[in-house]
Design a protein around this motif. Structure first.
Motif, PDB file in Angstrom:
ATOM      1  N   LEU A  17      35.685 108.867  25.442  1.00 55.67           N
ATOM      2  CA  LEU A  17      35.176 107.696  24.749  1.00 55.67           C
ATOM      3  C   LEU A  17      35.634 107.743  23.297  1.00 55.67           C
ATOM      4  N   PHE A  18      36.248 106.642  22.823  1.00 59.21           N
ATOM      5  CA  PHE A  18      36.745 106.542  21.453  1.00 59.21           C
ATOM      6  C   PHE A  18      36.193 105.287  20.795  1.00 59.21           C
ATOM      7  N   ALA A  19      36.067 105.324  19.463  1.00 54.61           N
ATOM      8  CA  ALA A  19      35.806 104.119  18.675  1.00 54.61           C
ATOM      9  C   ALA A  19      36.804 104.086  17.528  1.00 54.61           C
ATOM     10  N   VAL A  20      37.405 102.912  17.304  1.00 53.36           N
ATOM     11  CA  VAL A  20      38.432 102.740  16.273  1.00 53.36           C
ATOM     12  C   VAL A  20      37.900 101.791  15.201  1.00 53.36           C
ATOM     13  N   GLY A  21      38.019 102.193  13.939  1.00 52.88           N
ATOM     14  CA  GLY A  21      37.525 101.400  12.824  1.00 52.88           C
ATOM     15  C   GLY A  21      38.410 100.206  12.490  1.00 52.88           C
ATOM     16  N   LEU A  45      38.232 102.815  25.076  1.00 52.33           N
ATOM     17  CA  LEU A  45      38.472 102.613  23.648  1.00 52.33           C
ATOM     18  C   LEU A  45      37.674 101.405  23.183  1.00 52.33           C
ATOM     19  N   VAL A  46      36.797 101.620  22.226  1.00 49.10           N
ATOM     20  CA  VAL A  46      36.003 100.542  21.643  1.00 49.10           C
ATOM     21  C   VAL A  46      36.555 100.265  20.247  1.00 49.10           C
ATOM     22  N   PHE A  47      37.000  99.034  20.020  1.00 50.93           N
ATOM     23  CA  PHE A  47      37.517  98.626  18.718  1.00 50.93           C
ATOM     24  C   PHE A  47      36.428  97.828  18.008  1.00 50.93           C
ATOM     25  N   LEU A  48      36.156  98.192  16.752  1.00 50.12           N
ATOM     26  CA  LEU A  48      34.975  97.700  16.049  1.00 50.12           C
ATOM     27  C   LEU A  48      35.172  96.380  15.319  1.00 50.12           C
ATOM     28  N   GLY A  49      36.309  95.705  15.515  1.00 49.10           N
ATOM     29  CA  GLY A  49      36.506  94.395  14.904  1.00 49.10           C
ATOM     30  C   GLY A  49      37.306  94.444  13.621  1.00 49.10           C
ATOM     31  N   ASP A  50      37.546  93.260  13.051  1.00 48.24           N
ATOM     32  CA  ASP A  50      38.387  93.067  11.870  1.00 48.24           C
ATOM     33  C   ASP A  50      39.820  93.533  12.136  1.00 48.24           C
ATOM     34  N   TYR A  51      40.451  92.838  13.068  1.00 41.42           N
ATOM     35  CA  TYR A  51      41.857  93.075  13.404  1.00 41.42           C
ATOM     36  C   TYR A  51      42.765  92.271  12.471  1.00 41.42           C
ATOM     37  N   VAL A  52      42.242  91.153  11.947  1.00 38.38           N
ATOM     38  CA  VAL A  52      43.056  90.205  11.181  1.00 38.38           C
ATOM     39  C   VAL A  52      42.742  90.302   9.689  1.00 38.38           C
ATOM     40  N   ASP A  53      43.536  89.552   8.916  1.00 41.69           N
ATOM     41  CA  ASP A  53      43.338  89.341   7.474  1.00 41.69           C
ATOM     42  C   ASP A  53      43.769  90.550   6.643  1.00 41.69           C
ATOM     43  N   GLU A  84      37.270  87.900  12.246  1.00 34.86           N
ATOM     44  CA  GLU A  84      37.582  87.074  13.411  1.00 34.86           C
ATOM     45  C   GLU A  84      36.639  85.879  13.483  1.00 34.86           C
ATOM     46  N   ASP A  85      35.386  86.095  13.098  1.00 39.32           N
ATOM     47  CA  ASP A  85      34.404  85.011  13.121  1.00 39.32           C
ATOM     48  C   ASP A  85      34.796  83.906  12.142  1.00 39.32           C
ATOM     49  N   MET A  86      35.212  84.283  10.934  1.00 42.29           N
ATOM     50  CA  MET A  86      35.682  83.288   9.974  1.00 42.29           C
ATOM     51  C   MET A  86      36.940  82.585  10.476  1.00 42.29           C
ATOM     52  N   PHE A  87      37.851  83.342  11.060  1.00 41.90           N
ATOM     53  CA  PHE A  87      39.090  82.790  11.584  1.00 41.90           C
ATOM     54  C   PHE A  87      38.789  81.742  12.656  1.00 41.90           C
ATOM     55  N   MET A  88      37.893  82.072  13.577  1.00 40.34           N
ATOM     56  CA  MET A  88      37.573  81.142  14.647  1.00 40.34           C
ATOM     57  C   MET A  88      36.898  79.885  14.104  1.00 40.34           C
ATOM     58  N   ALA A  89      36.015  80.047  13.130  1.00 44.71           N
ATOM     59  CA  ALA A  89      35.386  78.877  12.522  1.00 44.71           C
ATOM     60  C   ALA A  89      36.434  78.005  11.822  1.00 44.71           C
ATOM     61  N   PHE A  90      37.390  78.647  11.158  1.00 41.53           N
ATOM     62  CA  PHE A  90      38.479  77.926  10.504  1.00 41.53           C
ATOM     63  C   PHE A  90      39.282  77.115  11.523  1.00 41.53           C
ATOM     64  N   ILE A 188      27.267 102.835  15.790  1.00 33.51           N
ATOM     65  CA  ILE A 188      28.647 103.060  15.366  1.00 33.51           C
ATOM     66  C   ILE A 188      29.175 101.736  14.832  1.00 33.51           C
ATOM     67  N   PHE A 189      29.630 101.717  13.572  1.00 35.02           N
ATOM     68  CA  PHE A 189      29.962 100.450  12.940  1.00 35.02           C
ATOM     69  C   PHE A 189      31.175 100.590  12.025  1.00 35.02           C
ATOM     70  N   GLY A 190      31.709  99.440  11.605  1.00 39.71           N
ATOM     71  CA  GLY A 190      32.810  99.380  10.653  1.00 39.71           C
ATOM     72  C   GLY A 190      32.390  98.547   9.452  1.00 39.71           C
ATOM     73  N   HIS A 191      33.214  97.553   9.080  1.00 41.87           N
ATOM     74  CA  HIS A 191      32.858  96.489   8.151  1.00 41.87           C
ATOM     75  C   HIS A 191      32.824  96.890   6.677  1.00 41.87           C
ATOM     76  N   THR A 192      32.095  97.937   6.344  1.00 38.69           N
ATOM     77  CA  THR A 192      31.945  98.348   4.949  1.00 38.69           C
ATOM     78  C   THR A 192      32.882  99.510   4.659  1.00 38.69           C
ATOM     79  N   PRO A 193      33.991  99.279   3.933  1.00 39.03           N
ATOM     80  CA  PRO A 193      34.978 100.343   3.738  1.00 39.03           C
ATOM     81  C   PRO A 193      34.464 101.437   2.817  1.00 39.03           C
ATOM     82  N   GLN A 194      34.770 102.664   3.179  1.00 38.21           N
ATOM     83  CA  GLN A 194      34.405 103.837   2.395  1.00 38.21           C
ATOM     84  C   GLN A 194      35.568 104.829   2.436  1.00 38.21           C
TER      85      GLN A 194
END
Length: 252
Positions: A17-21, A45-53, A84-90, A188-194
């Motif tokens: 089991l993997f998770a990718v930031g 493989l679980v990808f945590l989002g923010d593939y774009v931008d 992705e959510d902003m992209f789809m709304a756009f 397990i989350f992404g979103h906030t860069p550190q």
């Protein structure tokens, strides 16, 4: 929308089991990471989002993820990030804050698809590959593999899983990061860069280490209990032991 309406609960019983930031268009680093993982049948493989931008090739990232899914080399789970959510709304699809898309790195996404500056917004969907739109529409809000719950941004510490709000799952930051929660799962989350992975066990693990900002792409192997990282604009993969108190994946 409650989390229970979108999440998928499955277990990985035969593989790793993997998770990718957060990737944010960093397709070269993604390619290096996938080479290091070398997915096998039974792996998830679980990808945590923010593939774009923001990064150099959002289209290339989605191309590669679609290719990985189609290869059927492993199980893949793709979560929906706030970008992705902003992209789809756009694009006029289900999503929020579409008006903020261009000001949050969206121009690099459109450029990667060959959309020229000044293109009428309503015509953009017709310029994207249909399979990319299908990929974006199918993104999940959350995923559970006991004792873990995978989300993009985090969860409200005050609410149970079934009453989580979509806005929190995609956007929450300090309220979640700075507090313990009452869930009987590790988030397990992404979103906030550190600069480094955030280990706040048994409550949470943050895997966005700011690859697009010149830092690194991170991937956690829960089965081998190893953190893999790729520095931006390199082909070097470093491996580190995960903390001893990282909970083991539940057996099926």
């Amino acid at each position: 929308m409650g989390m229970s309406e979108e999440r998928s609960e499955t277990r990985t019983s035969t593989g790793r089991l993997f998770a990718v930031g957060d990737i944010h268009g960093c397709v070269d680093e993604l390619e290096v990471m996938l080479g290091a993982i070398d997915p096998q049948p039974g792996d998830k493989l679980v990808f945590l989002g923010d593939y774009v931008d923001r990064g150099p090739s959002p289209k290339g990232v989605i191309d590669r993820l679609i290719e990985l899914r189609a290869s059927q080399r492993c199980q893949t789970v793709f979560l929906r990030g706030n970008h992705e959510d902003m992209f789809m709304a756009f694009l006029g699809e289900h999503g929020s804050h579409g008006e903020a898309f261009l000001f949050n790195g969206g121009r690099s996404t459109l450029a990667s698809y060959g959309v020229k500056s000044g293109t009428v917004r309503e015509s953009v969907p017709s310029l994207l590959p249909p399979e990319h739109l299908d990929f974006l529409r199918a993104l999940e809000l959350s995923h559970v593999v006991d004792p873990y719950v995978f989300v993009h941004a985090g969860i409200s510490p005050l609410h149970p899983l079934e009453k989580q709000d979509e806005e929190d799952l995609l956007w929450i930051r300090e309220e979640f990061i700075r507090n313990r929660h009452r869930l009987a799962k590790t988030v397990i989350f992404g979103h906030t860069p550190q600069r480094e992975v955030l280990w706040h066990l048994p409550y949470k693990v943050g895997l966005d280490t700011g690859c697009v900002y010149g830092n690194k792409l991170s991937c956690l192997d829960f089965t081998s209990r190893v953190l893999l990282q790729v520095e931006r604009e390199t082909r070097a993969v470093t491996c580190h032991d995960a903390p001893a108190d990282l909970p083991p994946v539940a057996s099926s």
